[in-house]
Motif scaffolding. Structure first.
Motif, mmCIF file in Angstrom:
data_model
loop_
_atom_site.group_PDB
_atom_site.id
_atom_site.type_symbol
_atom_site.label_atom_id
_atom_site.label_comp_id
_atom_site.label_asym_id
_atom_site.label_seq_id
_atom_site.Cartn_x
_atom_site.Cartn_y
_atom_site.Cartn_z
ATOM 1 N N GLU A 136 12.719 11.494 -15.147
ATOM 2 C CA GLU A 136 14.229 10.540 -15.174
ATOM 3 C C GLU A 136 14.486 9.366 -15.342
ATOM 4 O OE1 GLU A 136 16.303 11.492 -11.502
ATOM 5 O OE2 GLU A 136 14.547 12.729 -10.225
ATOM 6 N N TRP A 137 14.144 9.011 -16.390
ATOM 7 C CA TRP A 137 14.236 7.380 -17.267
ATOM 8 C C TRP A 137 15.373 6.821 -17.689
ATOM 9 C CZ3 TRP A 137 16.141 6.838 -22.553
ATOM 10 C CH2 TRP A 137 16.849 7.505 -22.809
ATOM 11 N N GLU A 138 16.139 7.435 -17.357
ATOM 12 C CA GLU A 138 17.690 7.426 -17.802
ATOM 13 C C GLU A 138 17.729 6.903 -16.321
ATOM 14 O OE1 GLU A 138 20.992 8.976 -20.710
ATOM 15 O OE2 GLU A 138 19.185 10.331 -21.051
ATOM 16 N N ASN A 139 18.333 7.736 -15.652
ATOM 17 C CA ASN A 139 18.215 7.015 -14.073
ATOM 18 C C ASN A 139 17.271 6.183 -13.336
ATOM 19 O OD1 ASN A 139 20.116 9.722 -13.826
ATOM 20 N ND2 ASN A 139 18.791 11.139 -13.203
ATOM 21 N N LEU A 140 16.128 5.519 -13.463
ATOM 22 C CA LEU A 140 15.764 4.936 -13.510
ATOM 23 C C LEU A 140 16.210 3.365 -14.027
ATOM 24 C CD1 LEU A 140 13.332 3.127 -12.347
ATOM 25 C CD2 LEU A 140 12.005 3.925 -14.231
ATOM 26 N N GLY A 141 16.366 3.422 -15.183
ATOM 27 C CA GLY A 141 17.039 2.250 -16.546
ATOM 28 C C GLY A 141 18.169 2.283 -15.674
ATOM 29 N N LYS A 142 18.780 3.066 -14.350
ATOM 30 C CA LYS A 142 20.376 2.080 -14.389
ATOM 31 C C LYS A 142 19.748 1.699 -13.280
ATOM 32 C CE LYS A 142 22.600 5.783 -17.448
ATOM 33 N NZ LYS A 142 23.083 6.888 -17.773
ATOM 34 N N LEU A 143 19.138 1.926 -12.290
ATOM 35 C CA LEU A 143 18.681 1.321 -10.651
ATOM 36 C C LEU A 143 18.269 0.245 -11.309
ATOM 37 C CD1 LEU A 143 17.112 5.072 -8.985
ATOM 38 C CD2 LEU A 143 20.141 3.807 -8.951
ATOM 39 N N VAL A 144 17.427 -0.485 -12.034
ATOM 40 C CA VAL A 144 16.447 -1.539 -11.978
ATOM 41 C C VAL A 144 16.533 -1.932 -13.230
ATOM 42 C CG1 VAL A 144 14.772 -0.458 -10.835
ATOM 43 C CG2 VAL A 144 14.476 -0.779 -13.269
ATOM 44 N N ASP A 145 16.014 -3.224 -13.627
ATOM 45 C CA ASP A 145 15.801 -4.053 -14.370
ATOM 46 C C ASP A 145 14.973 -4.169 -15.208
ATOM 47 O OD1 ASP A 145 18.657 -4.748 -14.955
ATOM 48 O OD2 ASP A 145 18.088 -6.615 -13.643
ATOM 49 N N ILE A 146 14.264 -4.318 -16.116
ATOM 50 C CA ILE A 146 12.792 -4.323 -16.616
ATOM 51 C C ILE A 146 12.575 -5.406 -16.862
ATOM 52 C CG2 ILE A 146 11.554 -3.105 -18.253
ATOM 53 C CD1 ILE A 146 13.551 -0.386 -18.325
ATOM 54 N N LEU A 147 11.260 -5.877 -16.523
ATOM 55 C CA LEU A 147 10.891 -7.018 -17.531
ATOM 56 C C LEU A 147 9.370 -5.992 -18.152
ATOM 57 C CD1 LEU A 147 12.709 -8.294 -14.804
ATOM 58 C CD2 LEU A 147 11.073 -10.030 -15.034
ATOM 59 N N ASP A 153 0.884 -0.764 0.041
ATOM 60 C CA ASP A 153 -0.325 0.265 -0.334
ATOM 61 C C ASP A 153 0.755 1.148 0.122
ATOM 62 O OD1 ASP A 153 1.537 0.469 2.673
ATOM 63 O OD2 ASP A 153 -0.888 0.439 3.358
ATOM 64 N N TYR A 154 2.063 1.024 -0.259
ATOM 65 C CA TYR A 154 3.291 2.234 -0.268
ATOM 66 C C TYR A 154 2.414 3.579 -0.631
ATOM 67 C CZ TYR A 154 7.192 5.296 -1.056
ATOM 68 O OH TYR A 154 8.446 6.032 -0.844
ATOM 69 N N GLU A 155 2.005 3.002 -2.528
ATOM 70 C CA GLU A 155 2.043 4.007 -3.247
ATOM 71 C C GLU A 155 0.239 5.385 -2.839
ATOM 72 O OE1 GLU A 155 2.677 4.694 -7.055
ATOM 73 O OE2 GLU A 155 4.662 3.512 -6.991
ATOM 74 N N ILE A 156 -0.581 4.062 -2.467
ATOM 75 C CA ILE A 156 -1.494 4.725 -1.883
ATOM 76 C C ILE A 156 -1.534 5.118 -0.359
ATOM 77 C CG2 ILE A 156 -3.603 4.036 -1.231
ATOM 78 C CD1 ILE A 156 -3.911 2.059 -3.203
ATOM 79 N N LYS A 157 -1.108 4.698 0.117
ATOM 80 C CA LYS A 157 -0.838 5.615 1.231
ATOM 81 C C LYS A 157 0.021 6.908 1.631
ATOM 82 C CE LYS A 157 -0.748 2.100 5.682
ATOM 83 N NZ LYS A 157 -0.505 1.846 6.864
ATOM 84 N N LYS A 158 0.965 6.494 0.154
ATOM 85 C CA LYS A 158 1.772 7.941 0.271
ATOM 86 C C LYS A 158 0.976 8.955 -0.416
ATOM 87 C CE LYS A 158 6.064 10.006 -2.167
ATOM 88 N NZ LYS A 158 6.872 9.881 -2.603
ATOM 89 N N GLY A 159 0.378 8.797 -1.612
ATOM 90 C CA GLY A 159 -1.136 9.612 -2.091
ATOM 91 C C GLY A 159 -0.368 10.725 -2.554
ATOM 92 N N GLY A 160 -0.967 10.988 -3.680
ATOM 93 C CA GLY A 160 -1.027 12.213 -4.752
ATOM 94 C C GLY A 160 -0.272 12.022 -5.755
ATOM 95 N N LYS A 161 0.200 12.439 -6.720
ATOM 96 C CA LYS A 161 1.044 11.317 -7.810
ATOM 97 C C LYS A 161 2.363 11.253 -8.156
ATOM 98 C CE LYS A 161 1.101 13.271 -12.828
ATOM 99 N NZ LYS A 161 0.810 14.506 -13.515
ATOM 100 N N ASN A 162 2.443 9.555 -8.619
ATOM 101 C CA ASN A 162 4.098 9.020 -7.433
ATOM 102 C C ASN A 162 4.522 9.306 -8.994
ATOM 103 O OD1 ASN A 162 5.502 8.937 -5.000
ATOM 104 N ND2 ASN A 162 5.331 6.635 -6.520
ATOM 105 N N TYR A 163 6.168 9.125 -8.934
ATOM 106 C CA TYR A 163 6.951 8.250 -10.043
ATOM 107 C C TYR A 163 7.579 7.454 -9.581
ATOM 108 C CZ TYR A 163 5.461 13.049 -12.597
ATOM 109 O OH TYR A 163 4.869 14.399 -12.038
ATOM 110 N N THR A 164 7.637 6.037 -10.384
ATOM 111 C CA THR A 164 8.418 5.060 -10.149
ATOM 112 C C THR A 164 9.927 5.421 -9.536
ATOM 113 O OG1 THR A 164 7.353 3.805 -12.017
ATOM 114 C CG2 THR A 164 9.322 2.911 -11.295
ATOM 115 N N ILE A 165 10.098 6.555 -10.488
ATOM 116 C CA ILE A 165 12.038 7.270 -10.024
ATOM 117 C C ILE A 165 11.651 6.670 -8.573
ATOM 118 C CG2 ILE A 165 11.806 9.154 -10.618
ATOM 119 C CD1 ILE A 165 14.627 6.778 -10.790
ATOM 120 N N ASP A 166 10.943 8.113 -7.802
ATOM 121 C CA ASP A 166 10.273 8.015 -6.222
ATOM 122 C C ASP A 166 10.285 7.315 -5.530
ATOM 123 O OD1 ASP A 166 11.246 10.647 -6.936
ATOM 124 O OD2 ASP A 166 9.358 11.004 -7.553
ATOM 125 N N THR A 167 9.793 5.697 -5.788
ATOM 126 C CA THR A 167 9.533 4.815 -4.817
ATOM 127 C C THR A 167 10.591 3.797 -5.076
ATOM 128 O OG1 THR A 167 6.763 4.400 -5.906
ATOM 129 C CG2 THR A 167 7.915 2.877 -5.247
#
Length: 390
Positions: free
Chosen positions: A118-129, A74-88
């Motif tokens: 921040e798609w480039e930064n996100l892509g370096k932090l995670v693998d994408i399936l 429930d992390y993003e729902i509890k956080k509320g508002g507009k959230n981005y994957t990079i922040d999570t």
């Protein structure tokens, strides 16, 4: 160090396609954690036929009750508002810096990955399936994979089972589902109990979609057809939800320029014995059927075929197809000769109304062009002549 996969989305609602992918991941990968994470705000805020964040969270929990390898967050729902994957991802990494993170996304999200924050930064932090959604999307996914790899972004295109299920279609047609629901049974019962996705809400959402792309008179006609379709569905004990949805969408491509329709028709898998150059009035129905699949993610064959054949008819139409065809030509603003006769017949017997209407069309086409209607219309006429007379 734990390997963690985060599967985020609106899940509005979660369906069997989502749970099937989770099972596929558990069977084919060795993640220590699979986290299902509904977002607080669905990406399309204009959707009126939606569940609350809390309801979407509840449905996710119900969907995976028998899947101990999946955790609902429930992390993003509890956080509320507009959230981005990079922040999570950054928040999770700050909490557990020793863990390795991957994310799972669908075809559409992967093909537009460069639009993410921040798609480039996100892509370096995670693998994408990447979850393949359609049988013919793999080539486009491979091209995008190669493009992103130039930025050091690692992705894997899954060989997951293809399920032509969409949350949009479920929102529109949920009241049509009985035994074979495209959502887990517990989720379906929750949806019904809480009256989350009703036909009236679906009609309101579709009206928001079609109103900006139709002329005012065409939009009014579509609303009239929907009302008439509902009447015929009640009279003939048909699936009212499907008839109303197909009736609203029957002219979705009507106000698109003919040349654009012709170009769109070349990309469609539609019957090839109609000369659309000679019969442009038939174009919008065949293109419209493809449009509601491609743009609205509606894959229900009853709805698709009702839109596809609402101008020509065809042999052996279903009750839903006949109802939409006849609702179109008997809507309240129609004033052609014999309209009252068609209304009377369609209230009494759909087959007799189809025969009368197809004979009327044949006479009209002959009078105006000196030619017979297209082949499928002739076949439909012959079919209903034989059926009614016998």
């Amino acid at each position: 160090m734990a390997s963690v996969l985060i599967y985020g989305g609106s899940f509005n609602p979660i369906h069997n396609g989502h749970t099937a992918v989770c099972k596929y991941i558990a069977e084919n990968f060795s993640f220590d954690k699979i986290i299902l994470m509904p977002v607080f705000l669905p990406p399309h805020k204009e959707v009126v036929n939606t569940a609350t964040p809390e309801q979407r969270l509840d449905m996710c929990k119900l969907a995976v009750e028998d899947m101990p390898f999946v955790t609902v967050s429930d992390y993003e729902i509890k956080k509320g508002g507009k959230n981005y994957t990079i922040d999570t991802i950054r928040d999770f990494m700050n909490q557990n810096p020793q863990d390795k993170y991957s994310i799972m996304i669908g075809t559409d999200m992967f093909l537009t990955f460069e639009t993410w924050k921040e798609w480039e930064n996100l892509g370096k932090l995670v693998d994408i399936l990447v979850v393949s959604r359609e049988k013919d999307d793999r080539e486009a996914l491979k091209i995008k994979q190669q493009e992103l790899s130039k930025y050091g972004i690692h992705s894997k295109i899954l060989s997951n089972p293809i399920n032509e299920i969409s949350s949009t279609q479920i929102r529109f047609l949920s009241e049509s589902y009985k035994e074979n629901t495209p959502v887990p049974r517990r989720v379906y019962e929750y949806m019904l109990k809480n009256k989350i996705y009703t036909t009236d809400k679906a009609v309101e959402e579709i009206c928001m979609i079609i109103k900006p792309i139709l002329k005012e008179t065409r939009y009014i006609h579509s609303k009239n057809v929907e009302r008439r379709g509902a009447e015929l569905a009640k009279i003939h004990s048909l699936d009212e939800t499907k008839v109303r949805i197909a009736s609203l969408l029957h002219d979705v491509c009507k106000n698109i320029d003919k040349e654009i329709l012709l170009q769109m028709s070349k990309k469609c898998d539609i019957i090839g014995d109609i000369n659309f150059e000679e019969s442009p009035q038939l174009l919008h129905s065949f293109v419209g059927a493809e449009y509601i699949k491609d743009k609205l993610n509606i894959f229900d064959e009853d709805v698709i075929n009702a839109v596809r054949y609402h101008t020509t008819g065809k042999p052996n139409m279903t009750g839903i197809e006949k109802a939409v065809y006849l609702a179109d030509i008997t809507s309240s603003e129609r004033d052609y000769p014999d309209v009252d006769k068609v209304i009377e017949l369609s209230n009494e017997n759909l087959d007799k109304a189809m025969l009368f209407s197809l004979e009327f069309t044949k006479r009209n086409v002959l009078q105006k062009t000196g030619k017979l209607p297209c082949k499928i219309q002739q076949e439909a006429l012959l079919y209903y002549q034989n059926k009614v007379n016998n």
